[in-house]
Design an enzyme around this catalytic site. Structure first.
Site, mmCIF file in Angstrom:
data_model
loop_
_atom_site.group_PDB
_atom_site.id
_atom_site.type_symbol
_atom_site.label_atom_id
_atom_site.label_comp_id
_atom_site.label_asym_id
_atom_site.label_seq_id
_atom_site.Cartn_x
_atom_site.Cartn_y
_atom_site.Cartn_z
ATOM 1 N N ASP A 18 0.870 -1.187 0.086
ATOM 2 C CA ASP A 18 0.078 -0.118 -0.048
ATOM 3 C C ASP A 18 0.809 1.098 -0.048
ATOM 4 O O ASP A 18 1.938 1.271 0.473
ATOM 5 C CB ASP A 18 -0.920 -0.146 1.262
ATOM 6 C CG ASP A 18 -2.180 1.092 1.188
ATOM 7 O OD1 ASP A 18 -2.447 1.424 -0.014
ATOM 8 O OD2 ASP A 18 -2.597 1.533 2.081
ATOM 9 N N ASN A 20 1.108 3.446 -2.871
ATOM 10 C CA ASN A 20 1.759 3.908 -4.397
ATOM 11 C C ASN A 20 1.175 5.240 -4.507
ATOM 12 O O ASN A 20 2.070 6.235 -5.205
ATOM 13 C CB ASN A 20 1.288 2.980 -5.497
ATOM 14 C CG ASN A 20 1.832 1.825 -5.243
ATOM 15 O OD1 ASN A 20 2.777 1.311 -4.585
ATOM 16 N ND2 ASN A 20 1.499 0.568 -6.232
ATOM 17 N N TRP A 23 2.884 7.919 -2.642
ATOM 18 C CA TRP A 23 4.307 8.165 -2.872
ATOM 19 C C TRP A 23 4.279 9.078 -4.126
ATOM 20 O O TRP A 23 5.265 10.026 -4.001
ATOM 21 C CB TRP A 23 4.971 6.819 -3.335
ATOM 22 C CG TRP A 23 6.499 6.829 -3.463
ATOM 23 C CD1 TRP A 23 7.302 6.695 -2.763
ATOM 24 C CD2 TRP A 23 6.798 6.849 -4.928
ATOM 25 N NE1 TRP A 23 8.589 6.870 -2.987
ATOM 26 C CE2 TRP A 23 8.469 7.050 -4.682
ATOM 27 C CE3 TRP A 23 6.449 7.042 -6.050
ATOM 28 C CZ2 TRP A 23 9.320 7.053 -5.576
ATOM 29 C CZ3 TRP A 23 7.384 7.145 -7.125
ATOM 30 C CH2 TRP A 23 8.740 7.191 -6.980
ATOM 31 N N HIS A 35 2.251 3.428 -9.121
ATOM 32 C CA HIS A 35 1.885 2.209 -9.320
ATOM 33 C C HIS A 35 3.146 1.675 -10.196
ATOM 34 O O HIS A 35 3.436 0.264 -10.163
ATOM 35 C CB HIS A 35 0.481 1.886 -10.166
ATOM 36 C CG HIS A 35 -0.562 2.287 -9.157
ATOM 37 N ND1 HIS A 35 -0.869 1.977 -8.047
ATOM 38 C CD2 HIS A 35 -1.832 2.888 -9.514
ATOM 39 C CE1 HIS A 35 -1.777 2.412 -7.505
ATOM 40 N NE2 HIS A 35 -2.673 3.178 -8.642
ATOM 41 N N ARG A 69 -12.313 2.157 -7.790
ATOM 42 C CA ARG A 69 -11.681 3.066 -7.880
ATOM 43 C C ARG A 69 -11.928 3.835 -9.521
ATOM 44 O O ARG A 69 -12.697 3.067 -10.160
ATOM 45 C CB ARG A 69 -10.047 2.800 -8.106
ATOM 46 C CG ARG A 69 -9.505 2.266 -6.673
ATOM 47 C CD ARG A 69 -8.211 2.168 -6.662
ATOM 48 N NE ARG A 69 -7.558 1.861 -5.454
ATOM 49 C CZ ARG A 69 -6.585 1.840 -4.709
ATOM 50 N NH1 ARG A 69 -5.624 2.646 -5.527
ATOM 51 N NH2 ARG A 69 -6.241 1.790 -3.458
ATOM 52 N N LEU A 129 11.120 -20.358 -4.784
ATOM 53 C CA LEU A 129 10.180 -19.485 -4.139
ATOM 54 C C LEU A 129 8.873 -19.645 -4.934
ATOM 55 O O LEU A 129 8.792 -19.434 -6.208
ATOM 56 C CB LEU A 129 10.543 -18.145 -3.976
ATOM 57 C CG LEU A 129 9.693 -17.195 -3.633
ATOM 58 C CD1 LEU A 129 9.535 -17.045 -2.130
ATOM 59 C CD2 LEU A 129 10.244 -15.602 -4.000
ATOM 60 N N ARG A 179 2.358 -4.765 6.160
ATOM 61 C CA ARG A 179 1.561 -3.881 5.436
ATOM 62 C C ARG A 179 2.477 -2.567 5.211
ATOM 63 O O ARG A 179 2.740 -2.052 6.395
ATOM 64 C CB ARG A 179 0.098 -3.649 5.994
ATOM 65 C CG ARG A 179 -0.639 -2.253 5.156
ATOM 66 C CD ARG A 179 -2.074 -2.260 5.627
ATOM 67 N NE ARG A 179 -2.572 -1.302 4.535
ATOM 68 C CZ ARG A 179 -3.888 -1.409 4.076
ATOM 69 N NH1 ARG A 179 -4.766 -2.533 4.783
ATOM 70 N NH2 ARG A 179 -4.259 -0.484 3.460
ATOM 71 N N SER A 187 -7.746 -4.960 5.114
ATOM 72 C CA SER A 187 -8.502 -4.623 3.919
ATOM 73 C C SER A 187 -8.690 -5.919 3.012
ATOM 74 O O SER A 187 -8.694 -6.070 1.922
ATOM 75 C CB SER A 187 -7.474 -3.661 3.028
ATOM 76 O OG SER A 187 -7.362 -2.443 3.706
HETATM 77 C C1 IPE Z 1 -5.212 -2.628 -0.009
HETATM 78 O O1 IPE Z 1 -4.867 -1.344 -0.286
HETATM 79 C C2 IPE Z 1 -5.408 -3.431 -1.362
HETATM 80 C C3 IPE Z 1 -4.125 -3.539 -2.319
HETATM 81 C C4 IPE Z 1 -2.849 -3.254 -1.428
HETATM 82 C C5 IPE Z 1 -4.101 -4.188 -3.268
HETATM 83 P P1 IPE Z 1 -6.033 -0.152 -0.093
HETATM 84 O O2 IPE Z 1 -5.301 1.157 -0.481
HETATM 85 O O3 IPE Z 1 -6.916 -0.549 -1.175
HETATM 86 O O4 IPE Z 1 -6.718 -0.316 1.057
HETATM 87 P P2 IPE Z 1 -7.617 0.642 1.938
HETATM 88 O O5 IPE Z 1 -8.784 1.324 0.865
HETATM 89 O O6 IPE Z 1 -6.508 1.709 2.520
HETATM 90 O O7 IPE Z 1 -8.193 -0.086 3.010
HETATM 91 C C1 IPE Z 2 -1.682 0.274 -3.504
HETATM 92 O O1 IPE Z 2 -1.325 1.696 -3.294
HETATM 93 C C2 IPE Z 2 -1.937 -0.237 -4.821
HETATM 94 C C3 IPE Z 2 -3.414 -0.852 -4.940
HETATM 95 C C4 IPE Z 2 -4.285 -0.812 -4.129
HETATM 96 C C5 IPE Z 2 -3.403 -1.185 -6.198
HETATM 97 P P1 IPE Z 2 -2.701 2.720 -3.336
HETATM 98 O O2 IPE Z 2 -3.080 2.806 -4.734
HETATM 99 O O3 IPE Z 2 -3.730 2.252 -2.493
HETATM 100 O O4 IPE Z 2 -1.964 3.911 -2.743
HETATM 101 P P2 IPE Z 2 -2.444 4.848 -1.550
HETATM 102 O O5 IPE Z 2 -2.954 4.069 -0.531
HETATM 103 O O6 IPE Z 2 -3.630 5.649 -2.183
HETATM 104 O O7 IPE Z 2 -1.278 5.836 -1.413
HETATM 105 MG MG MG Z 3 -3.999 2.439 -0.366
#
Ligand code: IPE
Ligand code: IPE
Ligand code: MG
Length: 249
Positions: A18, A20, A23, A35, A69, A129, A179, A187
């Site tokens: 989580d 991306n 960042w 991403h 999303r 792995l 995480r 999540s």
């Molecule tokens: C969890 O991250 C899902 C993945 C990393 C694939 P999210 O960004 O979707 O989670 P929430 O919405 O903060 O709980």
């Molecule tokens: C996790 O990063 C990647 C996916 C859920 C695909 P996010 O896209 O949730 O990034 P943040 O949490 O909004 O920073």
């Molecule tokens: Mg996220």
């Protein structure tokens, strides 16, 4: 007294990748840049897990809730997945990595499903792995589909019967769940399989999660004493250690 060893290396590491979007935003860039960079972190994390003799690495790439999303972001993610699964598989195969995907697979495109199936087939006999990519995944979905299969198979729904029908059947339970990105929640990741996982939360955003950060998590894991509901070694209650009054009551 049950013997509850604490092996220094987790057999099964699962990661909620989580952070991306944040960042990228921190750098004034659009979320999808995060991403893309996050994809390079995945490659490095797989390499590091191999070096550390982790047996199974499960990566949360896309949750069932992520379908909510914006369409444009989903499209970019799906394109990145397709490209990564195509481009990385030959090298992973050379490294004896076995690649598998878990998730519902009901909303992924036919082309992506085909790429996933090819990668699984190519690497199916590898003995290194195991990398499990959770895509279109939900822990609740996984438990429900396993329970439904118990019913279809004419079995009572028991922990053993469900475990054997989860998408992760045959894999060890999660030892260490990491995480990144600062949130302290699952999540809807491996809800059943992480029942006794050690939970490690770090503020580091996924694209910045490097070998040193991964090493920190493994070092922390090595300090944990896992009890699985039992009592620590050397602390078992024996008839001699119970005070006479407590023993009578
Ligand atoms: C969890 O991250 C899902 C993945 C990393 C694939 P999210 O960004 O979707 O989670 P929430 O919405 O903060 O709980
Ligand atoms: C996790 O990063 C990647 C996916 C859920 C695909 P996010 O896209 O949730 O990034 P943040 O949490 O909004 O920073
Ligand atoms: Mg996220």
């Amino acid at each position: 007294m049950p013997d509850v060893p604490t092996p220094a290396t987790p057999r099964h590491v699962a990661i909620v990748m989580d952070g991306n979007g944040r960042w990228a935003a921190d750098r004034g860039r659009v979320r999808t840049v995060g991403h893309r960079v996050g994809g390079t972190t995945v490659r490095a994390a797989i390499k590091f897990a191999r070096q550390r003799n982790v047996r199974v690495l499960t990566l949360y790439a896309f949750s069932q809730e992520n379908w909510s999303r914006p369409e444009a972001e989903i499209q970019v993610l799906m394109r990145l997945f397709a490209r990564a699964f195509r481009q990385e598989v030959a090298e992973l195969h050379r490294e004896q990595v076995r690649l598998r995907f878990i998730g519902a697979r009901t909303r992924l495109s036919a082309a992506l499903l085909q790429t996933m199936a090819s990668a699984e087939a190519l690497t199916a006999a590898n003995t290194g792995l195991e990398v499990i990519i959770a895509i279109d995944y939900g822990g609740q979905w996984d438990i429900c589909q396993a329970a439904q299969r118990c019913v279809t198979d004419g079995l009572a729904v028991s922990p053993e019967a469900v475990t054997a029908r989860l998408s992760t059947a045959g894999l060890p339970d999660v030892d260490l769940l990491i995480r990144t990105g600062g949130e302290r929640r699952l999540s809807n990741f491996l809800l059943w399989q992480a029942a006794y996982a050690e939970l490690y939360f770090t503020d580091t955003l996924w694209p910045a999660f490097d070998d040193a950060a991964f090493d920190d998590a493994l070092q922390w894991f090595a300090t944990r004493q896992r009890r699985f509901g039992a009592v620590p070694l050397g602390h078992a209650v024996t008839p001699q250690s119970v005070p006479a009054r407590a023993a009578r009551s």
